[in-house]
Enzyme design. Structure first.
Site, PDB file in Angstrom:
ATOM      1  N   TRP A  51       0.812  -1.212   0.000  1.00 55.34           N
ATOM      2  CA  TRP A  51       0.000   0.000   0.000  1.00 55.34           C
ATOM      3  C   TRP A  51       0.848   1.265   0.000  1.00 55.34           C
ATOM      4  O   TRP A  51       1.821   1.356   0.751  1.00 55.34           O
ATOM      5  CB  TRP A  51      -0.872  -0.006   1.258  1.00 55.34           C
ATOM      6  CG  TRP A  51      -1.531   1.295   1.566  1.00 55.34           C
ATOM      7  CD1 TRP A  51      -0.962   2.370   2.199  1.00 55.34           C
ATOM      8  CD2 TRP A  51      -2.877   1.679   1.255  1.00 55.34           C
ATOM      9  NE1 TRP A  51      -1.877   3.393   2.302  1.00 55.34           N
ATOM     10  CE2 TRP A  51      -3.059   2.994   1.731  1.00 55.34           C
ATOM     11  CE3 TRP A  51      -3.943   1.036   0.624  1.00 55.34           C
ATOM     12  CZ2 TRP A  51      -4.258   3.682   1.602  1.00 55.34           C
ATOM     13  CZ3 TRP A  51      -5.145   1.716   0.499  1.00 55.34           C
ATOM     14  CH2 TRP A  51      -5.296   3.021   0.982  1.00 55.34           C
ATOM     15  N   MET A  52       0.463   2.265  -0.807  1.00 57.72           N
ATOM     16  CA  MET A  52       1.012   3.614  -0.635  1.00 57.72           C
ATOM     17  C   MET A  52      -0.126   4.623  -0.596  1.00 57.72           C
ATOM     18  O   MET A  52      -1.176   4.417  -1.186  1.00 57.72           O
ATOM     19  CB  MET A  52       2.019   3.980  -1.727  1.00 57.72           C
ATOM     20  CG  MET A  52       1.454   4.105  -3.116  1.00 57.72           C
ATOM     21  SD  MET A  52       2.390   5.241  -4.180  1.00 57.72           S
ATOM     22  CE  MET A  52       1.609   6.811  -3.786  1.00 57.72           C
ATOM     23  N   ASP A  54      -0.121   9.173   0.571  1.00 58.95           N
ATOM     24  CA  ASP A  54       0.387  10.515   0.263  1.00 58.95           C
ATOM     25  C   ASP A  54       1.855  10.589  -0.173  1.00 58.95           C
ATOM     26  O   ASP A  54       2.714   9.958   0.446  1.00 58.95           O
ATOM     27  CB  ASP A  54       0.313  11.420   1.497  1.00 58.95           C
ATOM     28  CG  ASP A  54      -0.985  11.312   2.263  1.00 58.95           C
ATOM     29  OD1 ASP A  54      -1.888  10.616   1.813  1.00 58.95           O
ATOM     30  OD2 ASP A  54      -1.068  11.941   3.327  1.00 58.95           O
ATOM     31  N   GLN A  70       3.851   7.711   1.857  1.00 63.62           N
ATOM     32  CA  GLN A  70       3.278   6.881   2.899  1.00 63.62           C
ATOM     33  C   GLN A  70       3.214   5.443   2.397  1.00 63.62           C
ATOM     34  O   GLN A  70       2.624   5.176   1.340  1.00 63.62           O
ATOM     35  CB  GLN A  70       1.868   7.379   3.250  1.00 63.62           C
ATOM     36  CG  GLN A  70       1.859   8.735   3.933  1.00 63.62           C
ATOM     37  CD  GLN A  70       2.235   8.630   5.389  1.00 63.62           C
ATOM     38  OE1 GLN A  70       1.423   8.243   6.215  1.00 63.62           O
ATOM     39  NE2 GLN A  70       3.485   8.960   5.718  1.00 63.62           N
ATOM     40  N   TRP A  78      -4.150   0.171   4.125  1.00 66.03           N
ATOM     41  CA  TRP A  78      -3.564   1.234   4.935  1.00 66.03           C
ATOM     42  C   TRP A  78      -3.193   0.709   6.322  1.00 66.03           C
ATOM     43  O   TRP A  78      -3.923  -0.093   6.897  1.00 66.03           O
ATOM     44  CB  TRP A  78      -4.555   2.401   5.048  1.00 66.03           C
ATOM     45  CG  TRP A  78      -3.964   3.581   5.756  1.00 66.03           C
ATOM     46  CD1 TRP A  78      -3.189   4.551   5.201  1.00 66.03           C
ATOM     47  CD2 TRP A  78      -4.070   3.893   7.143  1.00 66.03           C
ATOM     48  NE1 TRP A  78      -2.807   5.453   6.156  1.00 66.03           N
ATOM     49  CE2 TRP A  78      -3.335   5.072   7.365  1.00 66.03           C
ATOM     50  CE3 TRP A  78      -4.704   3.294   8.226  1.00 66.03           C
ATOM     51  CZ2 TRP A  78      -3.221   5.671   8.619  1.00 66.03           C
ATOM     52  CZ3 TRP A  78      -4.593   3.889   9.480  1.00 66.03           C
ATOM     53  CH2 TRP A  78      -3.862   5.073   9.656  1.00 66.03           C
ATOM     54  N   PHE A 114       3.563   9.635   9.894  1.00 63.60           N
ATOM     55  CA  PHE A 114       2.577  10.213   8.988  1.00 63.60           C
ATOM     56  C   PHE A 114       3.236  11.241   8.067  1.00 63.60           C
ATOM     57  O   PHE A 114       4.441  11.445   8.084  1.00 63.60           O
ATOM     58  CB  PHE A 114       1.438  10.839   9.797  1.00 63.60           C
ATOM     59  CG  PHE A 114       0.371   9.855  10.232  1.00 63.60           C
ATOM     60  CD1 PHE A 114       0.583   8.484  10.200  1.00 63.60           C
ATOM     61  CD2 PHE A 114      -0.864  10.312  10.680  1.00 63.60           C
ATOM     62  CE1 PHE A 114      -0.410   7.590  10.594  1.00 63.60           C
ATOM     63  CE2 PHE A 114      -1.860   9.439  11.077  1.00 63.60           C
ATOM     64  CZ  PHE A 114      -1.641   8.074  11.042  1.00 63.60           C
ATOM     65  N   SER A 115       2.400  11.954   7.318  1.00 65.12           N
ATOM     66  CA  SER A 115       2.921  12.792   6.224  1.00 65.12           C
ATOM     67  C   SER A 115       3.717  13.993   6.721  1.00 65.12           C
ATOM     68  O   SER A 115       3.549  14.452   7.844  1.00 65.12           O
ATOM     69  CB  SER A 115       1.757  13.258   5.355  1.00 65.12           C
ATOM     70  OG  SER A 115       1.312  12.159   4.604  1.00 65.12           O
ATOM     71  N   ARG A 187      -1.734  17.593  12.060  1.00 65.60           N
ATOM     72  CA  ARG A 187      -0.749  16.788  11.309  1.00 65.60           C
ATOM     73  C   ARG A 187      -0.368  17.417   9.964  1.00 65.60           C
ATOM     74  O   ARG A 187      -0.941  18.397   9.520  1.00 65.60           O
ATOM     75  CB  ARG A 187      -1.265  15.369  11.073  1.00 65.60           C
ATOM     76  CG  ARG A 187      -2.586  15.251  10.347  1.00 65.60           C
ATOM     77  CD  ARG A 187      -2.961  13.769  10.200  1.00 65.60           C
ATOM     78  NE  ARG A 187      -4.305  13.587   9.659  1.00 65.60           N
ATOM     79  CZ  ARG A 187      -5.409  13.562  10.384  1.00 65.60           C
ATOM     80  NH1 ARG A 187      -5.355  13.705  11.703  1.00 65.60           N
ATOM     81  NH2 ARG A 187      -6.594  13.394   9.811  1.00 65.60           N
ATOM     82  N   ASP A 188       0.629  16.790   9.342  1.00 64.07           N
ATOM     83  CA  ASP A 188       1.068  17.074   7.972  1.00 64.07           C
ATOM     84  C   ASP A 188       1.740  18.448   7.837  1.00 64.07           C
ATOM     85  O   ASP A 188       1.282  19.322   7.080  1.00 64.07           O
ATOM     86  CB  ASP A 188      -0.118  16.953   6.986  1.00 64.07           C
ATOM     87  CG  ASP A 188      -0.892  15.657   7.167  1.00 64.07           C
ATOM     88  OD1 ASP A 188      -0.286  14.677   7.639  1.00 64.07           O
ATOM     89  OD2 ASP A 188      -2.099  15.620   6.852  1.00 64.07           O
TER      90      ASP A 188
HETATM   91  C1  FRU Z   1      -3.948  11.935   4.146  1.00 68.85           C
HETATM   92  C2  FRU Z   1      -3.491  11.394   5.490  1.00 68.85           C
HETATM   93  C3  FRU Z   1      -2.671  12.405   6.257  1.00 68.85           C
HETATM   94  C4  FRU Z   1      -1.864  11.522   7.172  1.00 68.85           C
HETATM   95  C5  FRU Z   1      -1.611  10.316   6.309  1.00 68.85           C
HETATM   96  C6  FRU Z   1      -1.584   9.013   7.054  1.00 68.85           C
HETATM   97  O1  FRU Z   1      -4.259  10.900   3.257  1.00 68.85           O
HETATM   98  O2  FRU Z   1      -4.586  10.988   6.264  1.00 68.85           O
HETATM   99  O3  FRU Z   1      -3.434  13.372   6.927  1.00 68.85           O
HETATM  100  O4  FRU Z   1      -0.670  12.132   7.571  1.00 68.85           O
HETATM  101  O5  FRU Z   1      -2.647  10.273   5.337  1.00 68.85           O
HETATM  102  O6  FRU Z   1      -1.275   7.955   6.204  1.00 68.85           O
END
Ligand code: FRU
Length: 499
Positions: A51-52, A54, A70, A78, A114-115, A187-188
């Site tokens: 799986w991939m 972001d 990811q 996921w 995470f991202s 996040r992110d």
């Molecule tokens: C977006 C997201 C981000 C998070 C990541 C986790 O698709 O939900 O907000 O960092 O994917 O995989």
């Protein structure tokens, strides 16, 4: 992060997707292998297996493009997020590298990396990303049916010029959201440099108030001061259980300057929004002037970077839209979009076109003319680029991929009513003011990236196309006319594992 959020993977199909941080079953032995699966893309970057989602931390360093993403290294669903790594000299052909970031047991990213983003700080490529860990209820920032996690912002510094080894700072550089905020997520991180220091946007929001991007400032990437929201959404009125579905949580903010304008991208409600506007460098406030949807289809969580020649390049995640059981059995899920070069036009709209590097994949072109009515173009390839140049007086165009003469995919463009439609999605078509229209399609097995002019895109998935059974039918209104060009596009690897 629970089922409904990932199940926008089923946004064009009815995927009964289920995701959780628990590790999933390995691929059953009788499944097709990624290397012989005709539905697997051949010129879109994706990991060899599993799986991939972001794109993360794209960066150009010492002559190479690096793209991280990811990755669940255990299964094609996921979960247990790591950062995969691919390296390229042209943004099209890639070499897979070992995993760049993995969760550290007992650390602030023990439940997932995470991202995030990459910047160069004092000569060292540096990641700033979100780590997730299990936490006491008062520290939880991500809560839904499946997950109760604390999100903190973390730093890792490259230890070599191929960006293979990364040293993590053991403690978060931002350990909690701003005091007093009851966030829907945190996040992110997206950092950028101004004359007076580093700035950082973090995706967040509050229930019933809409999503937002929180703005921080730092001199050293390690100590951050919260300023104010860089941008704030509106209450959407939706009561969806997941704040990402209700629009109360913005994921993956991406903020940058292009063509002298500022642009903020964010992902929420299963869509990617772009906003152009003015950024006041004194007050650090962003005032949006125009907004739109970046891609009307299966496209999410994009991330941009500045190429050495000054182009702003965007990568996006193309999710699966079939049921989880099918993609888990296939052993692969998700791919990266083609690189898109971004701009802002005189009307303040975001523009995008596939980077010219993709032309390297082209084989010998075929060309022909188009007239009113239906016609079949001799295009029976599963991996190709098709461009239609429609004369200004053309009012409507329908592109239909036929499998054994039956429609399997359709893009309808009607400039009279100002609407487009593809795979049950409708979207507005901008007035064309007697200008010619260009429609460009990148077909790569189950992936179709379609562009209408340079302002509209719709990426869809189609799992019924089969080699040598397909045809492309184009229907124009009676007075319509134009020309078509078609090029086969080559695979980016000899073994169909995309690197
Ligand atoms: C977006 C997201 C981000 C998070 C990541 C986790 O698709 O939900 O907000 O960092 O994917 O995989």
């Amino acid at each position: 992060m629970r089922i409904p959020r990932r199940s926008f993977l089923g946004l064009l199909a009815s995927a009964a997707a289920s995701t959780s941080l628990r590790r999933a079953q390995a691929t059953p032995p009788d499944s097709p292998t990624p290397a012989n699966d005709p539905l697997r893309p051949e010129f879109h970057l994706m990991p060899q297996h599993n799986w991939m989602n972001d794109p993360n931390g794209p960066i150009f360093w010492k002559g190479n493009y690096h793209l991280f993403y990811q990755l669940n290294p255990h299964a094609a669903v996921w979960g247990d997020m790591h950062w995969g790594h691919a390296i390229s000299t042209d943004m099209i052909h890639w070499r897979h590298e070992p995993i760049a970031l993995a969760p550290t047991p007992g650390g602030p990213d023990s439940e997932g990396c995470f991202s995030g983003s990459a910047v160069v700080d004092q000569g060292s490529p540096t990641f700033i990303y979100t780590g997730v860990q299990n936490a006491a209820p008062q520290d939880v920032t991500l809560h839904d049916a499946a997950n109760k996690l604390r999100e903190t912002q973390l730093l890792a510094i490259a230890e070599d010029d191929n960006l293979l080894r990364w040293k993590k700072l053991p403690q978060p550089v931002i350990a909690a959201p701003p005091a007093g905020m009851n966030v829907t997520g945190f996040r992110d991180p997206c950092p950028w440099r101004e004359a007076d220091g580093w700035y950082l946007a973090v995706g967040s929001g509050e229930r019933g108030k809409g999503g937002c991007a929180l703005l921080y400032r730092s001199q050293d990437l390690r100590h951050w001061e919260y300023l104010h929201p860089l941008a704030q959404g509106q209450p959407t009125g939706s009561t969806a259980a997941d704040p990402v579905d209700s629009g109360d949580m913005w994921e993956c903010p991406d903020f940058f300057e292009v063509d002298g304008r500022h642009c903020l991208l964010y992902s929420t409600e299963r869509k990617v929004y772009w906003t152009t506007g003015d950024y006041d460098r004194r007050t650090h406030r962003f005032t949006p002037t125009r907004q739109g949807i970046l891609d009307y289809g299966a496209y999410y969580a994009p991330k941009s970077f500045l190429a050495p020649d000054g182009r702003r390049i965007l990568w996006g995640w193309i999710p699966e839209t079939r049921p989880q059981a099918e993609y888990a059995a296939a052993g692969w899920a998700g791919c990266m979009s083609l690189p898109r070069v971004l701009g802002v036009n005189a009307e303040d709209q975001l523009t995008m076109r596939v980077a010219a590097e993709a032309e390297k994949l082209r084989g010998t072109p075929m060309r022909g003319t188009l007239k009113g009515g239906a016609q079949n173009l001799p295009l029976d390839l599963l991996h190709q680029e098709v461009a239609l140049n429609l004369a200004p007086h053309t009012q409507s165009a329908t592109l239909r991929l036929l499998v054994d003469k039956k429609p399997a995919w359709e893009l309808l463009l009607d400039w009279r009513s100002g609407t487009g439609r593809c795979a049950d999605r409708s979207f507005p078509l901008p007035a064309r003011a007697a200008a010619p229209a260009q429609v460009r399609l990148y077909l790569d097995a189950s992936v179709l990236e379609a562009f209408i002019g340079d302002t509209d895109a719709i990426t869809t998935r189609c799992y019924t196309l089969r080699p040598s059974h397909i045809a492309l039918e184009v229907t124009l209104d009676a007075a319509g006319s134009g020309a078509w060009t078609q090029c086969p596009l080559a695979a980016i690897s000899p073994d169909r594992l995309t690197a």
